[in-house]
Structure formats: C-alpha cells, structure tokens
Design an enzyme around this catalytic site. Structure first.
Site, mmCIF file in Angstrom:
data_model
loop_
_atom_site.group_PDB
_atom_site.id
_atom_site.type_symbol
_atom_site.label_atom_id
_atom_site.label_comp_id
_atom_site.label_asym_id
_atom_site.label_seq_id
_atom_site.Cartn_x
_atom_site.Cartn_y
_atom_site.Cartn_z
ATOM 1 N N LYS A 178 37.895 48.787 36.487
ATOM 2 C CA LYS A 178 37.880 47.238 37.136
ATOM 3 C C LYS A 178 36.043 47.983 37.523
ATOM 4 O O LYS A 178 35.875 48.236 37.878
ATOM 5 C CB LYS A 178 39.071 47.091 37.559
ATOM 6 C CG LYS A 178 40.014 46.871 37.100
ATOM 7 C CD LYS A 178 39.692 45.361 36.832
ATOM 8 C CE LYS A 178 41.127 44.774 36.159
ATOM 9 N NZ LYS A 178 41.648 45.746 34.867
HETATM 10 C C1 LIG Z 1 43.765 39.822 34.374
HETATM 11 C C2 LIG Z 1 44.576 41.139 35.554
HETATM 12 N N1 LIG Z 1 45.755 40.916 35.690
HETATM 13 C C3 LIG Z 1 46.368 42.151 35.390
HETATM 14 C C4 LIG Z 1 45.783 43.589 35.418
HETATM 15 C C5 LIG Z 1 47.106 44.020 35.714
HETATM 16 O O1 LIG Z 1 46.275 45.217 36.416
HETATM 17 P P1 LIG Z 1 47.140 47.002 36.656
HETATM 18 O O2 LIG Z 1 46.610 47.793 34.974
HETATM 19 O O3 LIG Z 1 46.061 47.533 37.642
HETATM 20 O O4 LIG Z 1 48.196 47.041 36.962
HETATM 21 C C6 LIG Z 1 45.197 43.813 35.104
HETATM 22 C C7 LIG Z 1 44.120 44.698 34.775
HETATM 23 O O5 LIG Z 1 44.430 45.308 33.717
HETATM 24 C C8 LIG Z 1 44.351 42.686 34.725
HETATM 25 O O6 LIG Z 1 42.938 42.229 33.198
#
Ligand SMILES: Cc1ncc(COP(=O)(O)O)c(C=O)c1O
Length: 395
Positions: free
Chosen positions: A183
């Site tokens: 990210k």
């Molecule tokens: C659009 C979106 N929503 C939610 C997430 C979920 O985040 P995490 O991987 O930190 O659980 C991600 C990340 O991978 C994402 O790209």
C-alpha cells in the site's frame, strides 16, 4: 528475478531506528505509539477520530459491525474490488449487492446503478476509491443521505487522496484504510478506521478489543485492573511496533504520493507518444478528484491482447497484475450471485493490466516498461496479421 516489481518497500534508517527504539522501550503492544499514530492519521484525514486495527479487512468488518449491519441487510459495493470489501459484508451475515463501475475510464462505483439496486433491505453504501481515484462522492453521498443509508469508504488505496479538497476517508460515516505491504504506506499488516462520529469511534475501540472497558496500556498507566465486557468483541488490535513503522511512513506520505503523481504523469506522456490508444484511468480525471496513485491500471483492447502483453512483459522481467478479478467470478461467491449483470465490470476485468508503480521507481524504468508494452503490442499485431486474426476476437 524481476527487473521491475509491481511495488517495493520504501524503508530507510528511520523506520529501522524507530522499530528498534520500540523494542527497547519495553512496550510493544498497543500503547503510546499506537495512540500517536492514530492522532497523526486523524490529522491527515481531517477526522475527529482514527482507530487503528490489525488490517484493512478488520477495519471494513468492524466499521460495518459497529454501524449495525447484520443478517437480512444489504450493502451496495462494487464487484471491481479486492475480495475483502464483499467478504466484510458477508461476515456480518449480510448480503453484498454488487454494483457496476461507471466506465472503463472511471472504474469506481456507478451511482446510477447503485440507485437502481436500493431495496427496503439496503443499509448502506461501500464504495471503493479504486487505484486511489476518489469515487463519485457527490452523487454517492447524496444517494446515501436521500435514502437514509450509511456510507463507508473503502479507502485502502486512498491515503492522501482528495475529493473537492476533502480527504478520502472523511467523506462518509467511516473510512477504512489498509497498511498492507503493497500500500501507499505500510506497517506490514495494519488498518485504520477514520470517523467524525465519537460514538462510533467509542464502539469501534470497544469491539476491537473484546468489548473490554480497560486496555492493557490503561493498566500499565495505573488505572484500575477491574474491567467489564460491554459487548462481544474481537481481537483486532494494532501494536506499537507497527505504529513505529506507521509514524515514519505517514511523515513520508506527501512525498511518496508526489513521486507517484510524477511517475503517473510520465507514464501517461509515454503512452500518449506510443499512439496505442489504450485507456488510462489515471489520465482523464476531473479537477474535483486528486488521487493517491496507488496503482497504475491500463485498459487494453481485448482480453487476448492484455494476457499476451502480460506474458511478454513477464519475459522482459516486468511484473504485472490484474486489479481485479471481479468478486462474482470467485467460486465462494458464485452461489450468492447467480444472476449478475455488470457489463462494464466484466469488460474492465478482462482488459485491465496493472504496471509497476512505487515512489522510488525511476523514470528511465517507466520508459523501458512502456517501450516493452509497445514492442509486445507490435509483435502481437504482426502475429495477428500473419494469422489473419482480428485483434478484437475475444474481448
Ligand atoms: C480495496 C481493498 N479493500 C480492502 C483491502 C483489505 O486490506 P488488508 O489486506 O489490509 O486486510 C485491500 C487490501 O489488500 C484492498 O485493496
């Protein structure tokens, strides 16, 4: 193996030194650094509150839970997103109702399609700021307000993105961020929920730590050890080691996003010179949208073209990805969505390719990547012509 990876970690001595200081501090779970990270993040987004949690998926799930989403409810979200968006709704026992995207140029939730899908069971909207491009928030906020629905922003791609001068994550009832390793800023794993609603923030803090009225840090500070459990919660806590990383990364975010913006401009210019006629969602944005440039998506003419170019780029050592295979294509979701009609999402998913983008990527490398795309395209074209195939035969 890769000459250009999709994303790279952007750490230096500052992250190392802050993490070491934390390890030496004798306090590694959620404590002063987590509180400082929450405060700094709330300041960046311009919200009254920010609640740090273990990852972006937990952020989405907890925000929906705290807003009262439960069995029988429907939440509108795009199918053009990472699986976590819809999974968070499912884990509440509710149904994600999948909404199309606006266009190949604007791959964010279509307010018109969303409006058409509102039923008496709809509880809220969960738009995604895809690639860090703010969704059409004027219309989505108006839709939520006009129908008495909540709006939660999936802002996993969007720290620092702005819509009409207001930060993504401050436009709805809550904003959910991810600090996963790829990210704009990372703490390895991590997430944040932003909100202007103090009551919602209070519930989020309770739910992230078993509904307990006292935290370990409270006790360390000498507060009474007795606690009550006000509701059944979870362990979605953050920690001070990751907060140490997050604080350094957050300070670098403006520079990171500026570098991403410069590289995107460079990509756009190089692609314009190639005259390939590809669609570049990050090249045609209205003034109201200032993205955070999380990824660089390119939309080709057909699935065959996209897949072949991805393969040729791989042979050149250039890593690519597809953002995203849509939610309704996954086995686990197919039973829930037997009759999905999302034509723009289908076309985007078939033709989109994500190219490398990270702050320390060199402009010369961008030139090489675009040259490689052009060379692959020309090779394919010659092949198609040689075999009498149409470029559009499987779009
Ligand atoms: C659009 C979106 N929503 C939610 C997430 C979920 O985040 P995490 O991987 O930190 O659980 C991600 C990340 O991978 C994402 O790209």
């Amino acid at each position: 193996m890769w000459k250009a990876r999709l994303s790279e970690l952007e750490f230096d001595e500052r992250e190392l030194s802050e993490v070491l200081d934390t390890l030496h501090s004798a306090w590694i779970t959620a404590g002063p650094r987590t509180q400082a990270f929450e405060k700094a993040f709330a300041e960046l987004i311009g919200t009254a509150e920010a609640v740090a949690v273990s990852n972006g998926t937990a952020a989405l799930f907890l925000a929906l839970k705290a807003l009262g989403v439960g069995p029988g409810d429907e939440v509108l979200c795009p199918s053009m997103t990472f699986v976590a968006t819809a999974a968070a709704v499912m884990h509440c026992g509710a149904t994600p109702v999948l909404v199309d995207i606006c266009s190949l140029e604007n791959p964010t939730m279509d307010p018109e399609d969303a409006a058409a899908k509102i039923t008496s069971r709809t509880k809220g909207l969960l738009p995604v700021h895809y690639a860090g491009i703010p969704a059409d928030m004027d219309r989505l906020c108006a839709l939520a307000k006009g129908n008495g629905l909540f709006l939660v922003e999936d802002a996993a791609h969007a720290p620092g993105a702005m819509f009409r001068g207001q930060a993504c994550g401050s436009l709805g009832d809550a904003g959910c961020f991810s600090f996963f390793g790829n990210k704009n800023i990372t703490t390895a794993e991590g997430g944040m929920i932003t909100t202007n609603d103090p009551e919602l923030a209070r519930r989020l803090r309770l739910l992230r730590s078993h509904g307990m009225t006292v935290t370990s840090w409270d006790r360390e500070k000498g507060r009474p050890a007795q606690y009550d459990v006000l509701e059944f919660g979870f362990n979605f806590r953050f920690d001070d080691i990751r907060a140490a990383l997050g604080l350094v990364q957050l300070a670098k975010l403006p520079l990171f996003n500026q570098k991403r913006a410069d590289l995107v401009r460079h990509y756009n210019e190089r692609f314009a010179e190639t005259k390939l006629g590809v669609i570049l969602p990050l090249a045609s944005l209205p003034e109201s949208k200032q993205p955070s440039y999380h990824i660089y998506p390119v939309v080709f003419d057909s699935a065959t073209e996209r897949d072949s170019i991805a393969e040729l780029l791989k042979q050149d050592g250039i890593q690519t990805s597809i953002h995203y295979p849509p939610i309704h294509h996954f086995s686990a979701f197919q039973a829930a969505f037997p009759h999905v009609d999302l034509p723009v999402t289908e076309a985007f998913a078939a033709r989109e390719l994500t190219l490398p983008l990270y702050p320390s990527l060199e402009e010369g490398r961008v030139d090489t990547i675009v040259s490689s795309v052009l060379y692959s395209y020309t090779t394919l074209k010659r092949l198609y012509e040689g075999e009498g195939l149409s470029r559009h035969h499987s779009s």
